[in-house]
Design a protein around this motif. Structure first.
Motif, short mmCIF file in Angstrom:
data_model
loop_
_atom_site.label_atom_id
_atom_site.label_comp_id
_atom_site.label_asym_id
_atom_site.label_seq_id
_atom_site.Cartn_x
_atom_site.Cartn_y
_atom_site.Cartn_z
N GLY A 223 0.77 -1.27 0.07
CA GLY A 223 0.03 0.10 0.07
C GLY A 223 0.86 1.22 -0.01
O GLY A 223 0.57 2.32 -0.57
N ILE A 224 1.98 1.23 0.62
CA ILE A 224 2.72 2.59 0.74
C ILE A 224 3.73 2.60 -0.67
O ILE A 224 3.68 3.45 -1.16
N LYS A 229 4.05 5.88 -5.64
CA LYS A 229 4.08 5.83 -7.04
C LYS A 229 2.85 6.63 -7.34
O LYS A 229 2.85 7.46 -8.25
N TYR A 230 1.59 6.83 -6.59
CA TYR A 230 0.75 7.92 -6.93
C TYR A 230 1.20 9.35 -6.57
O TYR A 230 1.13 10.05 -7.57
N CYS A 231 2.41 9.51 -5.63
CA CYS A 231 2.76 10.80 -5.31
C CYS A 231 3.59 11.23 -6.69
O CYS A 231 4.05 12.31 -6.97
N GLN A 232 4.25 10.18 -7.27
CA GLN A 232 5.18 10.57 -8.51
C GLN A 232 4.76 10.52 -9.70
O GLN A 232 5.30 10.88 -10.70
N LYS A 233 3.19 10.28 -9.82
CA LYS A 233 2.43 10.15 -11.09
C LYS A 233 2.32 11.62 -11.52
O LYS A 233 1.96 12.31 -10.88
N GLU A 234 2.38 11.89 -12.96
CA GLU A 234 2.16 13.19 -13.60
C GLU A 234 0.64 13.02 -13.74
O GLU A 234 0.09 12.35 -14.73
N GLU A 235 -0.04 13.65 -13.12
CA GLU A 235 -1.56 13.80 -12.70
C GLU A 235 -2.12 14.94 -12.10
O GLU A 235 -1.59 14.97 -10.91
N GLY A 236 -2.69 15.84 -12.29
CA GLY A 236 -3.26 16.95 -11.51
C GLY A 236 -2.05 17.65 -10.90
O GLY A 236 -1.35 17.94 -11.69
N LYS A 258 4.56 24.16 5.07
CA LYS A 258 4.16 24.18 3.61
C LYS A 258 3.03 23.24 3.12
O LYS A 258 2.45 23.27 1.99
N GLY A 259 2.79 22.47 3.88
CA GLY A 259 1.81 21.36 3.72
C GLY A 259 2.73 20.30 3.19
O GLY A 259 3.70 20.12 2.43
N GLY A 260 2.26 19.01 3.66
CA GLY A 260 3.06 17.63 3.14
C GLY A 260 2.71 16.64 4.25
O GLY A 260 2.22 16.46 5.08
N ILE A 261 3.53 15.23 3.66
CA ILE A 261 3.28 14.13 4.51
C ILE A 261 4.56 13.48 5.02
O ILE A 261 5.45 13.77 3.94
N TYR A 262 4.62 12.86 6.06
CA TYR A 262 5.82 12.31 6.58
C TYR A 262 5.40 10.81 6.71
O TYR A 262 4.15 10.61 7.56
N LEU A 263 6.16 10.22 6.26
CA LEU A 263 6.15 8.49 6.30
C LEU A 263 7.18 7.70 6.82
O LEU A 263 8.39 7.86 6.22
N TYR A 264 6.98 7.09 8.09
CA TYR A 264 8.00 5.99 8.21
C TYR A 264 7.28 4.78 8.37
O TYR A 264 6.82 4.34 9.53
N PRO A 265 6.92 4.02 7.26
CA PRO A 265 6.17 2.63 7.43
C PRO A 265 7.11 1.63 7.93
O PRO A 265 7.95 1.63 8.17
N LYS A 266 6.21 0.46 8.42
CA LYS A 266 6.99 -0.69 8.55
C LYS A 266 7.85 -1.34 7.43
O LYS A 266 7.27 -0.83 6.15
N GLU A 328 -3.69 6.25 3.79
CA GLU A 328 -4.68 5.40 4.27
C GLU A 328 -5.50 4.64 3.40
O GLU A 328 -5.64 3.37 3.44
N GLU A 329 -6.01 5.10 2.43
CA GLU A 329 -6.69 4.54 1.41
C GLU A 329 -5.84 3.38 0.65
O GLU A 329 -6.49 2.21 0.31
N PHE A 330 -4.90 3.94 0.29
CA PHE A 330 -3.86 3.08 -0.53
C PHE A 330 -3.44 1.81 0.27
O PHE A 330 -3.46 0.44 -0.02
N GLU A 331 -3.17 2.08 1.74
CA GLU A 331 -2.99 0.87 2.58
C GLU A 331 -4.21 0.05 2.68
O GLU A 331 -4.12 -1.24 2.71
N ARG A 332 -5.29 0.71 3.01
CA ARG A 332 -6.52 -0.40 3.12
C ARG A 332 -6.88 -1.01 1.63
O ARG A 332 -7.20 -2.24 1.61
N ASN A 333 -6.59 -0.45 0.41
CA ASN A 333 -7.02 -0.93 -0.67
C ASN A 333 -5.93 -2.24 -1.06
O ASN A 333 -6.36 -3.16 -1.42
N ALA A 334 -4.76 -1.98 -0.45
CA ALA A 334 -3.80 -2.97 -0.95
C ALA A 334 -3.98 -4.37 -0.19
O ALA A 334 -3.74 -5.52 -0.43
N LEU A 335 -4.75 -4.39 0.98
CA LEU A 335 -5.19 -5.37 1.71
C LEU A 335 -6.20 -6.23 1.26
O LEU A 335 -6.38 -7.28 1.45
N LYS A 336 -7.07 -5.54 0.20
CA LYS A 336 -8.18 -6.08 -0.36
C LYS A 336 -7.83 -6.96 -1.72
O LYS A 336 -8.72 -7.70 -2.10
N LYS A 337 -6.29 -6.67 -2.08
CA LYS A 337 -6.06 -7.43 -3.31
C LYS A 337 -5.55 -8.74 -2.81
O LYS A 337 -5.24 -9.06 -1.96
#
Ligand code: P6P
Length: 337
Positions: A223-224, A229-236, A258-266, A328-337
């Protein structure tokens, strides 16, 4: 810095009536943290000049080499809090177990416990990159008049009465909350006074900056990986900018402004993540929520996690609300795959 700006001391006094518990102790506690911050700042700012850099030779409970500045900062905060006879206990990243402050508080009347990461990001010291101190304050839950116990430290983050950080950067700032918003104070080193420079700090709901150690990408949960990859995609409004200082307080501070997100996932390298729940994630999550941001482990609110150990680690996602919710949406969706 205009002299007209309110000082931290004036601000604390003016707002002490807002503290729902205060008998002046929390005010004295915040003032002692302010003093310790100035003492540590003095050493951090000249670390390159004296032989205070370099591993102290010890290894802390995290298995990390202790830099002398780590040891020094730990001692300054602990001794300053002890001398003021305000707290009944202290836990620190640099201490294997919690410290019960019985010396002056012989009848255990002090009400607060403090948890600190005395010098977070210390591996950056040698390369002159900003580091920080993080603190978290709770009211004890065991009866006043008895010795403090581990239960007083293993409280859920939503029980915090105060939290904050000092960032020793291009300027030194103290940023804190007591549950009535987040305010930032900048140190005028010429006179050793913190002035209110960033009133009512707030995360922009959205942002275009993501902060994580992409060197761990192959070890991240799916999910992370999908979110990055979503953050890096050319879109919007994407691709977003990648900014990672490797110092939590600095990355958090920039994202809050400035606005932003910090991630330190498992990851397969850090099964529970790297950051410690009690003295890194909980205080930063309290600040984030007070600044209209969000903090989770990818699935649950950080402040609702029931701690079980002093130095436990959790996955940590924190920052602008909409960005955290998308991750969080990407993390949840990854569990459904
Ligand atoms: P890595 C510093 O050691 C710290 O706890 C945080 O301040 C920082 O964000 C993170 O760890 C850096 O960890 O594994 O990317 O070097």
């Amino acid at each position: 810095m205009s002299g007209q700006n309110k000082t931290l001391g004036e601000f604390i006094i003016e707002n002490q009536t807002a503290f729902k518990y205060t008998t002046g102790e929390l005010t004295r506690l915040l003032n002692s943290l302010r003093l310790a911050a100035k003492v540590v700042n003095h050493e951090v700012n000249k670390a390159g000049l004296v032989d205070i850099i370099g591993a102290a030779g010890d290894v802390n409970i995290q298995g990390e080499d202790q830099q002398k500045l780590d040891v020094y900062a730990n001692e300054v905060f602990i001794q300053t809090l002890k001398k003021r006879n305000i707290v009944c206990g202290i836990a620190s990243e640099e201490e294997d177990d919690f410290i019960s402050i019985n010396s002056q508080d012989s009848n255990h009347q002090n009400k607060y416990v403090v948890l600190i990461d005395p010098l977070d990001g210390s591996s950056n010291i040698d390369v002159n990159v900003s580091v920080g101190t993080i603190f978290s304050v709770y009211r004890r839950i065991t009866p006043v008049g008895s010795p403090v116990t581990i239960e007083d430290f293993l409280q859920e983050g939503h029980q915090q009465v105060a939290a904050g950080y000092i960032v020793y950067g291009t300027s030194t700032m103290l940023v804190y909350t007591t549950g009535a918003g987040v305010n930032g104070f900048t140190l005028n080193p010429a006179i050793g006074t913190f002035y209110l420079s960033h009133p009512d700090m707030s995360f922009p709901e959205d942002g275009q900056i993501y902060s994580c150690n992409e060197g761990n990408y192959i070890h991240f949960p799916q999910g992370i990986k999908d979110y990055i990859k979503y953050c890096q995609k050319e879109e919007g409004d994407r691709p977003y900018t990648s900014r990672y200082i490797g110092s939590l307080v600095s990355d958090f501070h920039r994202n809050m402004i400035k606005g932003g997100i910090y991630l330190y996932p498992k990851s397969s390298k850090n099964e529970k993540g790297k950051l410690r729940l009690l003295y890194e994630c909980n205080p930063m999550a309290f600040l984030a929520e007070q600044a209209n941001g969000k903090a989770s482990d990818g699935f649950q609110r950080i402040l609702d996690i029931k701690p079980t150990e002093l130095h436990e680690r959790v996955p940590f996602i924190c920052g602008s609300k909409n960005m955290v919710e998308k991750a969080e949406e990407f993390e949840r969706n990854a569990l459904k795959k």
